[in-house]
Design a protein around this motif. Structure first.
Motif, PDB file in Angstrom:
ATOM      1  N   UNK A   1       0.831  -1.203   0.000  1.00 42.84           N
ATOM      2  CA  UNK A   1       0.000   0.000   0.000  1.00 42.84           C
ATOM      3  C   UNK A   1       0.870   1.259   0.000  1.00 42.84           C
ATOM      4  N   UNK A   2       0.319   2.346  -0.554  1.00 46.21           N
ATOM      5  CA  UNK A   2       1.063   3.612  -0.491  1.00 46.21           C
ATOM      6  C   UNK A   2       1.299   4.006   0.966  1.00 46.21           C
TER       7      UNK A   2
ATOM      8  N   UNK B   1       5.102   3.035  -2.549  1.00 48.86           N
ATOM      9  CA  UNK B   1       4.280   1.865  -2.212  1.00 48.86           C
ATOM     10  C   UNK B   1       5.167   0.909  -1.425  1.00 48.86           C
ATOM     11  N   UNK B   2       4.717   0.547  -0.239  1.00 48.12           N
ATOM     12  CA  UNK B   2       5.586  -0.234   0.644  1.00 48.12           C
ATOM     13  C   UNK B   2       5.749  -1.676   0.168  1.00 48.12           C
ATOM     14  N   UNK B   3       6.999  -2.107   0.064  1.00 49.68           N
ATOM     15  CA  UNK B   3       7.277  -3.502  -0.295  1.00 49.68           C
ATOM     16  C   UNK B   3       8.380  -4.045   0.605  1.00 49.68           C
TER      17      UNK B   3
ATOM     18  N   UNK C   1      15.168   0.916   0.219  1.00 51.95           N
ATOM     19  CA  UNK C   1      13.928   1.578   0.623  1.00 51.95           C
ATOM     20  C   UNK C   1      13.638   1.366   2.099  1.00 51.95           C
ATOM     21  N   UNK C   2      13.848   0.146   2.545  1.00 52.84           N
ATOM     22  CA  UNK C   2      13.623  -0.121   3.966  1.00 52.84           C
ATOM     23  C   UNK C   2      14.544   0.772   4.798  1.00 52.84           C
TER      24      UNK C   2
ATOM     25  N   UNK D   1       5.778  -0.869  11.802  1.00 52.45           N
ATOM     26  CA  UNK D   1       5.343  -1.993  10.964  1.00 52.45           C
ATOM     27  C   UNK D   1       6.538  -2.809  10.521  1.00 52.45           C
ATOM     28  N   UNK D   2       6.355  -3.529   9.441  1.00 54.18           N
ATOM     29  CA  UNK D   2       7.411  -4.425   8.956  1.00 54.18           C
ATOM     30  C   UNK D   2       8.177  -3.721   7.841  1.00 54.18           C
ATOM     31  N   UNK D   3       9.425  -3.428   8.088  1.00 54.34           N
ATOM     32  CA  UNK D   3      10.249  -2.705   7.117  1.00 54.34           C
ATOM     33  C   UNK D   3      10.783  -3.652   6.057  1.00 54.34           C
TER      34      UNK D   3
END
Lengths: 342, 620
Positions: free
Chosen positions: A236-237, A271-273, A281-282, A300-302
């Motif tokens: 999700x964004x 968008x988180x992945x 990104x993390x 949350x989960x990075x």
């Protein structure tokens, strides 16, 4: 060791409580973490006897005494080493490590980074209260710069560690953050961590109401939390603020930045992945938080990626070495060159 | 040409050269040939800590001494009968040890002006008459080797590097050793480099032929095989024997071995060997540091493995807190300390036995740890098995104090048959072990075995026995956290009593006193066994009455130790430290022991100890 079909009735949270009186200060964030973990453990589906909690030294390291599984309260900073020996020799066990910020990042910093890069199958719960509690209030490696404590009457001089940046730099495969008081969120994170094969690092912001009270108030107070917490949801964004009014975007200098959602193109919003192979990104997400003020703290989960775990690789080598059947001790002892005296 | 052969009962050879000259390999191969031949033997490798110290300097000299005989011997020998000096530095560093009349085999090619100047020779000792009282054999080792390799497609440098094989060939001829084993070794080592293999084989044979043809060597020597006790033998060094002992301990206890280790000289070979023993279920973990190494071993022991950590003195210092944890947890653990010169980094490649008090007392609080020490390279095997017995029966960390001399030194070992090894099968606690006053059966993690005072070893995965352990003081029986003063006093005493009680399981300290009339006892521990034994033999040959006893258990001592030391007028304790066992003996038994102490990084010389014994006996 017993595993197979367990016909015993399913254990409940209550059965994970011990007879020991919990001795944390009243109001300590550790209570809610303990309750959350005890409530979560039945969901693991692992027999109680196959769960082990290993801790170091510090307030949080009393944790194993209060969980009715196997447990070891060891020495300062070394819990990860003991857990490593246990997990690599007993892959049938579910091994959990409980450490505080001083335990994990100061005296035990070396062990933490090496456990992470090896990817041993252990789950590390890092209780970060940004203070030394058991020794009565000295600054910790995560305390904000300039912190006035008993040992720093004029303010601390060391720049704080960002625990999750450290973890990602150490090649961690699972990195997450939660908050002591958010049971639902912490439970979700624990669930994901337990499913991860390898080392999982879960940083839990934990309030020490005696020596560092309110350290995370900004993230808890209904008035401020929307603007301070950046929740991460897979796929999700990344939005935060009231009604998602703010968002995370790629910055101009290679990192990530925040912007008003209304002012950017929707496709520019990150968008988180967590499953992205590249940890950049993390890492960028971990850098968003302002450790001085705690503003913009992602929760949350990075990162959650697959990499063979150390214990699996070790087991493979063991199997390969033993593929020729059981060896003869006498043959080993004799070696290549022997002679006989009659 | 047939040459005369002279019989010798024993010979001491020292190979000395530059660190890059391959002296250790040459010594190893000569040793293997000698073992094959059936002599008794004892070796002393002596090399610098630097991998490649500056070439041609005293600092960079690497030496290997081998003593072999037609009878049983106890030391690598005091003074070499033959010195092979590959360069001026090797000659200068070692000449003082060679008695007048000894043989010097000297590589003349290296005696250039520059090399001589490097070590402060103003004139060549080969020409200035300073070696007149020795039996000098000048050999152009380098150029002879290069000449023998003319036809090979290798560089001059590669050809020169084979000069150690030329020297080995020459020595093999001189003492009638078969070079077949070395040929096999080279074939294996250079299997993928046929040119290098061929060059080495040619140099080896050229050295042999040189001895055969040159007039300079008119005599060959023969040392007949020794008459050792019947059995199957092999040559073994202490580190390998200790590693095998640990493998055997795993088999005998029926526990998987788990080694947590961090590389450190001179203990790394234990990690190397055990990492190759996965076929025996041995797991090895090279940790990020010494602390993590022992932490992992403790974690593995907790899970039901035989946890082992191997290190040297500086590593023990780092592990101290974790050893204290193992004392409090009361879990089996083997801590191997291959001692080296200290303090701090000290002398990494040299031997010393100065960690006894560190092992004994180097922890916070009252934290007793059993200590065992091997007395010879082959005894390292038995001592590892003994350490495993104590660790598993008494649920305690156990120290094994080896040292650099034992670790690297080698001797023939009579390989024990399976029937000679003890059954150390371990059983875990899997059910209630305690009856409450109301008659219910319960599990109590700190209820003790009445005989051994050991607490149950209950591994995770055992249903119904979930419990917590830790370094914080535990209540007797229940194992709950306890700050109760009486409980702490009781637990401290219980842990001490458990370790003291190990003495009941030990053989009594044996005294060797053939005359039965000795008034002086020489007491030793660890690697001084050989030199002390050889010195005692020599003294007795001169009619001196002296008794010898050697401790393999340093904590606790065998139960009769006090009685033994009190029954002699004088007790002499030679140690490679400033009197650590002497301190223990004095404080424990109030015996005014006499120390003889040396910390030179080298084992005692038998002749020197012989004199000390004679002096003490004369003044007894």
């Amino acid at each position: 060791m017993p595993e197979s079909a367990d016909t015993r009735p399913r254990v409940t949270a209550k059965q994970f409580k011990t007879s020991q009186e919990v001795r944390w200060c009243p109001g300590c964030g550790d209570y809610s973490i303990l309750a959350t973990v005890q409530a979560f453990l039945p969901e693991l589906g692992v027999p109680r006897e196959n769960i082990v909690f290993v801790s170091g030294i510090g307030c949080s390291s009393r944790f194993p005494y209060y969980v009715n599984t196997y447990g070891m309260h060891s020495i300062h900073g070394r819990a990860a080493t003991i857990a490593t020996g246990l997990a690599t020799s007993r892959p049938d066990l579910s091994v959990w490590v409980v450490m505080g910020d001083g335990d994990a990042l100061s005296i035990g910093g070396n062990h933490l980074i090496h456990a992470l890069r090896r990817n041993v199958n252990i789950k590390i719960l890092l209780f970060n209260n940004r203070i030394y509690g058991l020794t009565k209030g000295q600054y910790s490696p995560t305390s904000e710069l300039g912190k006035i404590t008993k040992s720093t009457p004029m303010g601390s001089l060391d720049y704080p560690f960002n625990a999750l940046s450290v973890a990602l730099g150490a090649e961690a495969t699972f990195v997450a953050r939660s908050i002591d008081s958010d049971r639902k969120h912490l439970t979700e994170v624990l669930r994901a961590a337990s499913r991860h094969r390898g080392t999982a690092l879960v940083e839990i912001y934990q309030n020490c109401n005696i020596f560092n009270d309110g350290a995370f108030d900004l993230l808890k107070n209904p008035e401020t939390r929307d603007d301070s917490v950046i929740p991460l949801h897979q796929g999700e964004p990344v939005l935060f603020g009231k009604d998602g009014s703010r968002c995370v975007v790629r910055g101009t200098k290679g990192g990530l930045g925040v912007a008003d959602t209304a002012s950017v193109n929707p496709e520019d919003i990150l968008v988180h992945d967590a499953h992205a192979e590249d940890s950049s990104w993390a890492f960028g997400l971990t850098r968003l938080a302002d450790l001085q003020t705690m503003r913009k703290s992602p929760i949350g989960i990075f990162r959650d990626v697959e990499r063979p775990s150390y214990d699996e690789l070790m087991a493979e080598q063991m199997e390969q070495a033993q593929s020729g059947g059981p060896p003869e001790l006498q043959q080993l002892l004799q070696g290549a060159d022997t002679w006989t005296v009659e | 040409m047939t040459k005369k052969t002279v019989q010798r009962d024993r010979v001491i050879i020292r190979f000395a050269g530059d660190s890059g000259d391959g002296m250790q390999l040459t010594g190893d191969q000569f040793t293997a040939q000698t073992a094959d031949f059936g002599n008794d033997l004892s070796t002393l490798p002596d090399f610098p800590a630097e991998i490649r110290a500056p070439a041609g300097t005293i600092l960079g000299v690497s030496a290997f001494q081998l003593h072999f005989a037609d009878h049983d011997i106890m030391t690598p020998g005091d003074h070499p009968d033959v010195l092979i000096a590959m360069n001026p530095a090797a000659l200068k560093a070692n000449l003082a040890d060679v008695p007048r009349g000894g043989d010097l085999i000297i590589n003349t090619d290296e005696f250039t002006k520059r090399n001589l100047a490097k070590v402060g020779y103003e004139a060549s000792p080969l020409e200035d008459g300073s070696l007149d009282s020795y039996n000098v054999h000048p050999v152009a080792l380098t150029s002879q080797t290069v000449a023998s390799l003319r036809d090979y497609d290798i560089t001059k440098k590669q050809a020169e590097r084979a000069k150690n094989m030329f020297a080995l060939g020459l020595l093999s001829w001189l003492y009638g050793r078969s070079i077949d084993g070395t040929i096999r070794f080279l074939e294996q080592k250079f299997a993928h480099r046929p040119e290098v293999l061929a060059a080495n084989l040619t140099a080896l044979k050229a050295g042999w032929n040189y001895g055969e043809t040159t007039e300079d060597f008119s005599v060959r020597y023969e040392v007949k095989p020794a008459r050792l006790a019947p059995g199957t033998y092999r040559n073994i060094n202490g580190n390998l024997a200790l590693a095998y002992g640990i493998v055997a301990a795993g088999q005998l206890t029926k526990l998987p071995v788990y080694l947590g280790s961090y590389p450190i000289t001179p203990a790394s070979d234990l990690l190397h060997e055990l990492s190759r023993r996965k076929d025996f279920g041995v797991r090895t973990f090279q940790a990020e540091d010494e602390i993590a190494a022992i932490g992992a071993a403790i974690g593995a022991s907790y899970g039901g493995s035989l946890g082992v950590t191997t290190t040297s003195g500086p590593g023990v210092a780092l592990k101290s807190e974790a050893i204290g944890l193992a004392v409090a947890l009361e879990l089996p653990l083997i801590i191997v300390d291959v001692q080296r010169g200290g303090p701090s980094t000290g002398l990494p490649t040299k031997t010393e036995q100065a960690d006894l008090l560190q092992a004994m007392f180097g922890r916070n609080g009252e934290a007793p740890v059993p200590i065992v020490a091997p007395r010879s390279p082959s005894d390292c095997f038995d001592i590892a098995v003994e350490a495993a017995r104590i660790a598993t029966v008494y649920r305690t960390p156990v120290f094994v104090l080896s040292d650099g001399y034992l670790g690297n030194g080698s001797e023939p070992w009579r390989i024990p048959g399976p029937e000679e090894l003890p059954d150390l099968t371990v059983s875990f606690c899997t059910g209630p072990n305690w009856e409450s006053p109301d008659g219910t059966r319960e599990f109590m993690p700190f209820a003790r075995d009445p005989q051994t005072l050991a607490r149950p070893w209950t591994v995770p995965g055992t249903p119904g026995l979930e419990h917590r352990i830790g370094g914080i003081e535990k209540a007797d029986i229940t194992g709950h956290i306890s700050y109760d003063p009486d409980n702490h006093d009781r637990m401290v005493r219980l842990r001490q009593a458990k370790i003291d009680g190990i003495a009941e399981s030990l053989d009594p300290l044996m005294v060797d006193d053939p005359s039965g009339e000795a008034e002086v006892l020489v007491l030793g521990w660890g690697s001084t066994y050989g030199p002390i034994g050889a010195a005692v033999r020599r003294a007795r040959r001169d009619g001196i009455r002296v008794a010898q006893a050697h401790l393999r258990h340093l904590n606790p001592f065998p139960t009769n130790t006090g009685q033994v030391v009190k029954s002699y007028r004088r007790v002499l304790i030679p140690e490679m430290n400033l009197g650590q066992l002497a301190l223990l003996i004095r404080s424990r038994f109030l015996v005014d022991a006499i120390g003889y102490n040396q910390v030179r990084g080298m084992p005692f010389k038998a002749a020197e100890l012989e004199q000390v014994i004679k002096d003490v006996v004369a003044n007894a």
